[in-house]
Design a protein around this motif. Structure first.
Motif, PDB file in Angstrom:
ATOM      1  N   ASN A  71     -48.235  99.811  94.451  1.00 32.10           N
ATOM      2  CA  ASN A  71     -49.109  99.093  95.360  1.00 32.10           C
ATOM      3  C   ASN A  71     -50.391  98.767  94.615  1.00 32.10           C
ATOM      4  O   ASN A  71     -51.037  99.662  94.060  1.00 32.10           O
ATOM      5  CB  ASN A  71     -49.427  99.945  96.596  1.00 32.10           C
ATOM      6  N   THR A  73     -54.131  96.875  94.837  1.00 34.79           N
ATOM      7  CA  THR A  73     -55.172  96.315  95.694  1.00 34.79           C
ATOM      8  C   THR A  73     -56.291  95.765  94.826  1.00 34.79           C
ATOM      9  O   THR A  73     -56.541  96.267  93.726  1.00 34.79           O
ATOM     10  CB  THR A  73     -55.744  97.381  96.641  1.00 34.79           C
ATOM     11  N   ASP A  75     -60.380  94.682  94.816  1.00 39.81           N
ATOM     12  CA  ASP A  75     -61.691  94.758  95.465  1.00 39.81           C
ATOM     13  C   ASP A  75     -62.698  93.945  94.649  1.00 39.81           C
ATOM     14  O   ASP A  75     -62.467  93.649  93.470  1.00 39.81           O
ATOM     15  CB  ASP A  75     -62.191  96.201  95.552  1.00 39.81           C
ATOM     16  N   GLY A  94     -63.039  95.219 100.089  1.00 37.30           N
ATOM     17  CA  GLY A  94     -61.586  95.239  99.889  1.00 37.30           C
ATOM     18  C   GLY A  94     -60.961  93.888 100.204  1.00 37.30           C
ATOM     19  O   GLY A  94     -60.693  93.587 101.378  1.00 37.30           O
ATOM     20  N   THR A  96     -57.934  92.769  99.252  1.00 39.40           N
ATOM     21  CA  THR A  96     -56.544  92.966  99.671  1.00 39.40           C
ATOM     22  C   THR A  96     -56.494  93.513 101.095  1.00 39.40           C
ATOM     23  O   THR A  96     -55.626  93.128 101.886  1.00 39.40           O
ATOM     24  CB  THR A  96     -55.819  93.917  98.712  1.00 39.40           C
ATOM     25  N   ALA A  97     -57.424  94.409 101.416  1.00 43.89           N
ATOM     26  CA  ALA A  97     -57.466  94.958 102.771  1.00 43.89           C
ATOM     27  C   ALA A  97     -57.699  93.857 103.799  1.00 43.89           C
ATOM     28  O   ALA A  97     -57.129  93.891 104.901  1.00 43.89           O
ATOM     29  CB  ALA A  97     -58.565  96.022 102.870  1.00 43.89           C
ATOM     30  N   ILE A 100     -54.331  92.096 104.248  1.00 43.20           N
ATOM     31  CA  ILE A 100     -53.391  92.919 105.013  1.00 43.20           C
ATOM     32  C   ILE A 100     -53.743  92.894 106.493  1.00 43.20           C
ATOM     33  O   ILE A 100     -52.861  92.795 107.362  1.00 43.20           O
ATOM     34  CB  ILE A 100     -53.388  94.363 104.475  1.00 43.20           C
ATOM     35  N   ARG A 118     -52.941  87.892  95.456  1.00 43.06           N
ATOM     36  CA  ARG A 118     -51.949  88.623  94.670  1.00 43.06           C
ATOM     37  C   ARG A 118     -51.534  87.843  93.435  1.00 43.06           C
ATOM     38  O   ARG A 118     -51.465  88.381  92.326  1.00 43.06           O
ATOM     39  CB  ARG A 118     -50.714  88.919  95.535  1.00 43.06           C
ATOM     40  N   THR A 174     -54.331 100.692  91.420  1.00 37.34           N
ATOM     41  CA  THR A 174     -52.871 100.776  91.317  1.00 37.34           C
ATOM     42  C   THR A 174     -52.415 102.172  91.711  1.00 37.34           C
ATOM     43  O   THR A 174     -52.934 103.173  91.196  1.00 37.34           O
ATOM     44  CB  THR A 174     -52.401 100.478  89.885  1.00 37.34           C
ATOM     45  N   TYR A 193     -58.011 103.031  89.036  1.00 36.69           N
ATOM     46  CA  TYR A 193     -58.782 101.791  89.100  1.00 36.69           C
ATOM     47  C   TYR A 193     -58.991 101.195  87.709  1.00 36.69           C
ATOM     48  O   TYR A 193     -59.200 101.905  86.731  1.00 36.69           O
ATOM     49  CB  TYR A 193     -60.142 102.029  89.754  1.00 36.69           C
TER      50      TYR A 193
END
Length: 210
Positions: A71, A73, A75, A94, A96-97, A100, A118, A174, A193
């Motif tokens: 996964n 993400t 930031d 965030g 990616t947050a 989502i 992504r 990651t 990170y």
């Protein structure tokens, strides 16, 4: 039976020809991108790359012997300057947050929310060394940097809390996907990170951003 006037037929015919021509050129660019290197693809490599990257890059990771099991993400944070000249470093946001949150519970999620950030990170990661972040793919690497920076800046705008943005920094977290309960595999799911350097921001970085 309906009949079309000559001007209408001309407009429809022209539009159809333009659509067919544009579709043909696009398919030709994709063909040259995936075909073995040849005289034509080498001659028009720059033009083909501009059509294909980053949205239409051919990627076969789904069918690889070892599919991705992580996964990832992304930031971002910014440095701003106040009217009296004080520089402030903002907290991490965030990105990616956000995507989502926009996807979850949405029966028809946007392609942008699902893939834009992504793919921007994948493009950057594939053109830069993981150790020191040096560019490994020439102009493609520089394009990847600009693309990722602009994707992130689109989330912030030109200011943060009324202060002009001076620089932006991104990081990727990651984490290994935990194995199923019945598996004896042992992996660490702790997030690792990778921080990128600070990138300066000027007016040209905001051109064309909504």
């Amino acid at each position: 039976m309906r009949t079309w006037s000559t001007p209408a037929l001309t407009v429809l015919g022209s539009a159809g020809a333009l659509l067919l021509g544009g579709t043909g050129l696009f398919l030709a660019a994709l063909f040259l991108h995936v075909a073995p290197s040849n005289a034509v693809s080498q001659r028009y490599r720059s033009e083909v790359d501009q059509v294909v990257y980053p949205e239409f890059e051919q990627n076969w990771k789904l069918f690889a012997p070892n599919p991705l099991q992580q996964n990832i993400t992304v930031d971002a944070r910014v440095q701003t300057i106040s009217p009296d000249g004080q520089v402030h470093t903002r907290d991490w946001l965030g990105l990616t947050a956000q995507d989502i949150a926009a996807i979850r519970g949405n029966p028809a999620p946007s392609h942008v929310d699902q893939n834009l950030l992504r793919r921007a990170w994948d493009f950057y990661d594939s053109t830069h060394s993981a150790q020191d972040g040096t560019v490994t793919s020439g102009m493609r690497g520089k394009l990847a940097e600009e693309y990722l920076k602009r994707v992130a800046l689109q989330r912030f705008g030109r200011t943060a809390d009324g202060e002009r943005i001076l620089q932006i920094q991104l990081r990727a977290g990651t984490a290994e996907v935990a194995p199923p309960r019945w598996s004896q595999e042992q992996v660490s799911t702790e997030v690792q990170y990778r921080e990128l350097p600070w990138w300066p921001v000027d007016d040209s970085d905001h051109e064309g951003l909504g």
